[in-house]
Design a protein around this motif. Sequence first.
Motif, PDB file in Angstrom:
ATOM      1  N   LEU A 462     -42.324 -66.228 -40.529  1.00 45.51           N
ATOM      2  CA  LEU A 462     -41.824 -66.337 -39.160  1.00 45.51           C
ATOM      3  C   LEU A 462     -40.728 -65.311 -38.860  1.00 45.51           C
ATOM      4  O   LEU A 462     -40.742 -64.672 -37.812  1.00 45.51           O
ATOM      5  N   TYR A 463     -39.772 -65.128 -39.775  1.00 39.89           N
ATOM      6  CA  TYR A 463     -38.577 -64.325 -39.488  1.00 39.89           C
ATOM      7  C   TYR A 463     -38.446 -63.095 -40.388  1.00 39.89           C
ATOM      8  O   TYR A 463     -38.889 -63.094 -41.533  1.00 39.89           O
ATOM      9  N   ASP A 464     -37.774 -62.079 -39.862  1.00 38.40           N
ATOM     10  CA  ASP A 464     -37.171 -61.042 -40.697  1.00 38.40           C
ATOM     11  C   ASP A 464     -35.899 -61.640 -41.313  1.00 38.40           C
ATOM     12  O   ASP A 464     -35.217 -62.473 -40.689  1.00 38.40           O
ATOM     13  N   PHE A 465     -35.566 -61.195 -42.524  1.00 35.72           N
ATOM     14  CA  PHE A 465     -34.412 -61.736 -43.236  1.00 35.72           C
ATOM     15  C   PHE A 465     -33.414 -60.636 -43.542  1.00 35.72           C
ATOM     16  O   PHE A 465     -33.793 -59.498 -43.816  1.00 35.72           O
ATOM     17  N   THR A 466     -32.130 -60.996 -43.537  1.00 36.27           N
ATOM     18  CA  THR A 466     -31.086 -60.034 -43.890  1.00 36.27           C
ATOM     19  C   THR A 466     -30.678 -60.143 -45.349  1.00 36.27           C
ATOM     20  O   THR A 466     -30.254 -59.157 -45.960  1.00 36.27           O
ATOM     21  N   LYS A 467     -30.799 -61.345 -45.904  1.00 34.78           N
ATOM     22  CA  LYS A 467     -30.402 -61.572 -47.295  1.00 34.78           C
ATOM     23  C   LYS A 467     -31.623 -61.938 -48.132  1.00 34.78           C
ATOM     24  O   LYS A 467     -32.262 -62.953 -47.879  1.00 34.78           O
ATOM     25  N   ILE A 468     -31.940 -61.093 -49.102  1.00 34.80           N
ATOM     26  CA  ILE A 468     -33.072 -61.339 -50.001  1.00 34.80           C
ATOM     27  C   ILE A 468     -32.513 -61.546 -51.410  1.00 34.80           C
ATOM     28  O   ILE A 468     -31.925 -60.619 -51.974  1.00 34.80           O
TER      29      ILE A 468
END
Length: 505
Positions: A462-468
């Motif tokens: 669903l989302y792009d993430f900033t913290k992987i």
Amino acid sequence: MVSLNKNIMRTILIASYIMLIALLTYGLSAVFGYLNTGADRSKMLHTEISKVEQYLPKIVWQPLQNEGRPMDNENLNALQSDYLDAWYVKQIAYKTNKTAGIKDYYTKSARENLFNFIEHNKKNNITIESTTLNHNPNLEFFSEDGQLAVITDKHVIEYKRVFKGDSIIHETKETSTYKIVFLLEDGFWRIRHMVKEQAADLNSDFKNIVTDNLKIKGINYYPQATPWNMFGEQFSTDIIAKDFKIIKDVGLNSIRIFVQYDDFGAARVNPIKLNRLIQTLDVAKAYNLKVVLTLFDFYGDYSVMNWTLNQRHAEQIIEAVKNHVAILAYDVKNEPNLDFESRGKENVIAWLSNMIDLIKKVDNQHPVTIGWSNTQSATILLDKVDFVSFHYYEDLNLLNDAVISLKKHIKNKPLVMQEFGLSSYKGFWKPFGSTEEDQGNYHKLAQSIIAKNDLQFMSWTLYDFTKIPKEVVGRLPWRKRVQGHFGFINQKGETKPAFQYISNE
């Protein structure tokens, strides 16, 4: 000067005498304390056994109706503990061909046979990996003096894998009945006799279950701020509810979420995390979304000695959620074929097969699948799963032929493309990557192939993430950046061109 030297010598002699007396007093008091308190049993053991951490087979005692003296709970618990320890040290001995710990749990006559067996295996370069998964003991007799006990253990499920060098020469799973005689010696319930009365091959006979005629149109889900840590301290049903509304409003009917083995407490499931999982299912129910629950995320140890711990973990999770209306299916493990090379293909498949048996024993109403990372592995354990799941991150132009080939093999079982997607990252760390427009075209083509082949699907994500987390793709920035841009909604909360193709409605 002579007088001074004499005084120095006298002082040294007196100090030495005082130190000697002190040391003797300390030594005698330590011995006296030891003799009065008794030896610490844990210090007597040749092996440090902690079943909580190493060995937890399912054990269910039959009602106590034994002959002889009534058995109290304290003695029964001690008998059970030593009985399971005896199994465990024998399993360790067969795996290592070493005898450490055997004498603590077997009498002299009983361990002679074990020593001979181990010596034979050692000479012939044979090792055995084994475990028991279930025990159903019945206390037959407990002597009046409390020194002897007899039990019959029925339907003991045993798994064994026999190696000649590094090669497997035999693999078996059977159910057996044992008659065991115990003697209480030095505070230990030691096995005096252990006789296998009968054994039978155990072939799972579970019916295949359909997915309630629901055609899966879903998405893999993590909250945007807490990917791979969905059930942590920032857990929020308000955020989840907002996201589930988005998912429902675009025409999807299901989500796939993940339970991480260690994060949820391993063999002792964390009740706080379990409650958060149930709250998530409650929100899914409120938005009429079904949930594919993926177990054992971030877990990669398939060794036989850990099976009982893994099964207790799965058992607790499934017992807690199996009656929830939001549950659609269980996914045993995410992309286990990626562990074939490092962990051994046979080990991984055996673990999966036995885990499916356990899951279906606890919940025989919901289907089970495995989230294979590609189409090539998707037919493994075809006879045991209820629907086939595969992930696809390869060239979409090859997908149609791959699906046609798969359908020839799976025939009457549903087929779900459980993960697919394209990162929209194109920047410093990947200058020749894909744009958001490229990602939109990808999903447009993917949905046309899905419709053409009547596939069920769950896209990533669903989302792009900033913290992987580094556990997902490692520390390399170019891998993290790419992984962070698979979403239909960007890091600012704006829908991307691919969003219009999130569903095929």
